[in-house]
Design an enzyme around this catalytic site. Structure first.
Site, PDB file in Angstrom:
ATOM      1  N   LEU A  48       3.645  23.266 -16.284  1.00 38.57           N
ATOM      2  CA  LEU A  48       4.643  24.281 -15.969  1.00 38.57           C
ATOM      3  C   LEU A  48       5.517  23.740 -14.844  1.00 38.57           C
ATOM      4  O   LEU A  48       5.024  23.085 -13.920  1.00 38.57           O
ATOM      5  CB  LEU A  48       3.974  25.576 -15.507  1.00 38.57           C
ATOM      6  CG  LEU A  48       3.297  26.436 -16.579  1.00 38.57           C
ATOM      7  CD1 LEU A  48       2.467  27.536 -15.919  1.00 38.57           C
ATOM      8  CD2 LEU A  48       4.325  27.045 -17.518  1.00 38.57           C
ATOM      9  N   ASP A  49       6.815  24.015 -14.905  1.00 35.83           N
ATOM     10  CA  ASP A  49       7.721  23.593 -13.839  1.00 35.83           C
ATOM     11  C   ASP A  49       7.286  24.210 -12.509  1.00 35.83           C
ATOM     12  O   ASP A  49       6.639  25.259 -12.494  1.00 35.83           O
ATOM     13  CB  ASP A  49       9.153  24.060 -14.141  1.00 35.83           C
ATOM     14  CG  ASP A  49       9.712  23.425 -15.404  1.00 35.83           C
ATOM     15  OD1 ASP A  49       9.318  22.288 -15.721  1.00 35.83           O
ATOM     16  OD2 ASP A  49      10.550  24.071 -16.068  1.00 35.83           O
ATOM     17  N   PRO A  50       7.670  23.594 -11.375  1.00 40.02           N
ATOM     18  CA  PRO A  50       7.355  24.202 -10.074  1.00 40.02           C
ATOM     19  C   PRO A  50       7.838  25.647  -9.967  1.00 40.02           C
ATOM     20  O   PRO A  50       7.151  26.494  -9.386  1.00 40.02           O
ATOM     21  CB  PRO A  50       8.092  23.290  -9.084  1.00 40.02           C
ATOM     22  CG  PRO A  50       8.091  21.948  -9.753  1.00 40.02           C
ATOM     23  CD  PRO A  50       8.272  22.250 -11.217  1.00 40.02           C
ATOM     24  N   ALA A  52       7.987  27.822 -12.332  1.00 42.89           N
ATOM     25  CA  ALA A  52       7.260  28.705 -13.252  1.00 42.89           C
ATOM     26  C   ALA A  52       5.900  29.109 -12.711  1.00 42.89           C
ATOM     27  O   ALA A  52       5.264  28.404 -11.921  1.00 42.89           O
ATOM     28  CB  ALA A  52       7.098  28.019 -14.604  1.00 42.89           C
ATOM     29  N   ARG A 182      13.841  26.678 -20.737  1.00 41.65           N
ATOM     30  CA  ARG A 182      15.073  26.389 -19.992  1.00 41.65           C
ATOM     31  C   ARG A 182      16.207  25.982 -20.930  1.00 41.65           C
ATOM     32  O   ARG A 182      17.369  26.345 -20.726  1.00 41.65           O
ATOM     33  CB  ARG A 182      14.836  25.261 -18.987  1.00 41.65           C
ATOM     34  CG  ARG A 182      14.047  25.660 -17.765  1.00 41.65           C
ATOM     35  CD  ARG A 182      13.865  24.464 -16.855  1.00 41.65           C
ATOM     36  NE  ARG A 182      13.182  23.363 -17.515  1.00 41.65           N
ATOM     37  CZ  ARG A 182      13.171  22.105 -17.072  1.00 41.65           C
ATOM     38  NH1 ARG A 182      13.838  21.792 -15.987  1.00 41.65           N
ATOM     39  NH2 ARG A 182      12.505  21.172 -17.711  1.00 41.65           N
TER      40      ARG A 182
END
Length: 317
Positions: A48-50, A52, A182
């Site tokens: 997961l992205d930072p 998220a 995204r």
């Protein structure tokens, strides 16, 4: 004097559903959980992205052998997008590269969202963890280097509009593996002619795992502190949170083997099974009336079940 050998951690097998906080990478979250459990081996399933938050299954020990099945599973997300601004990362962690007027009606939005349902081809973001010539795309992106990316087939099973207020759009998305939310938001902004980027992203589901089974880092740290205060082994309080190994492959068809047949499979030998599934099908293998999970196998051209990944008990190591 020689150095004392470094402690490797303890053997732990199972899966914990971490509710990843915002602001840290998935790998940083993984290391924190691994240290809390003092686990010898651990890995996560799908970064997961930072920015998220949400469900990040952490696999310990033998569960890491089956993490790929969670990577390949469906995911569910809740996302908030801001219309009128496009960023270089397609989320609010990036720099605004374009600002446009928002002239979007509810009908425009609903029609545009509907175009994402079903099978489509998606070009991954440059700020993704996919690799090009051995390096993650985001490493090139941070240096301002654009590299070729192939469009990949994805499936959006459902995308639902929850809220449209001012310049904010909130949606729920149920999608296949490899789908970049995204990119969906960025593409949606272009369809609407105003640009858009993600301001909030939360993963609410992986495979069939229940949302309510998630635990936060704060909860795990509190349990660790509780164990210290009570002067008991942390594992006594932490290990009950672990989900069984076979939950990673709960979507696979089960083949239950007789103990005598399973003894051959556990040695890596292909075994004959009645009513074998179709060639190439991957199944989860269990043994006896207790249905003990021993691994996954694949059916070959002769209808034999060939073990692919087997659970190894610690007394075998």
């Amino acid at each position: 004097m020689g150095r004392r050998p470094r402690r490797r951690g303890r053997p732990v097998d199972g899966i914990v559903l971490l509710d990843k906080p915002t602001g840290i990478t998935s790998n940083a979250a993984l290391q924190k959980v691994k240290n809390i459990y003092f686990a010898e081996k651990a890995g996560h399933t799908g970064a997961l992205d930072p920015l998220a938050t949400g469900m990040l299954p952490i696999c310990f020990g033998e569960a890491t052998k089956f993490s790929q099945f969670l990577l390949d599973s469906d995911k569910r997300y809740r996302v908030i997008a801001k219309l009128g601004e496009r960023t270089n990362t397609s989320d609010s962690d990036g720099e605004v590269v374009e600002t446009r007027e928002v002239k979007v009606s509810l009908g425009d939005l609903e029609r545009s969202i509907a175009t994402f349902r079903g099978e489509t081809m998606q070009v991954p973001s440059m700020f993704s963890a996919l690799k090009y010539e051995g390096k993650p795309l985001y490493e090139y992106a941070r240096k301002g280097i654009e590299v070729p990316r192939e469009a990949r087939k994805i499936t959006v099973f459902e995308i639902t509009l929850l809220r449209f207020e001012g310049h904010e759009v909130e949606m729920e998305v149920h999608c296949s593996k490899g789908t970049y939310i995204r990119t969906i938001v960025d593409d949606l902004g272009e369809l609407l002619g105003c640009g858009a980027h993600v301001t909030m992203l939360r993963r609410t589901g992986v495979s069939g795992y229940p949302y309510e089974k998630m635990v936060t880092l704060e909860q795990l740290e509190a349990i660790l502190e509780q164990a210290r205060e009570q002067d008991i082994q942390p594992r006594e309080l932490l290990d009950p949170l672990l989900l069984p190994l076979d939950t990673a492959v709960q979507d696979l068809r089960e083949v239950n083997l007789l103990p005598a047949v399973a003894s051959y499979a556990l040695q890596g030998q292909a075994v004959n099974i009645p009513n074998a599934p179709a060639e190439g099908q991957v199944v989860r293998m269990t043994v006896g009336e207790d249905r003990n999970f021993i691994g996954v196998g694949e059916v070959d051209a002769e209808g034999m079940l060939k073990p692919r990944r087997l659970v190894r008990t610690h007394d075998q190591q």
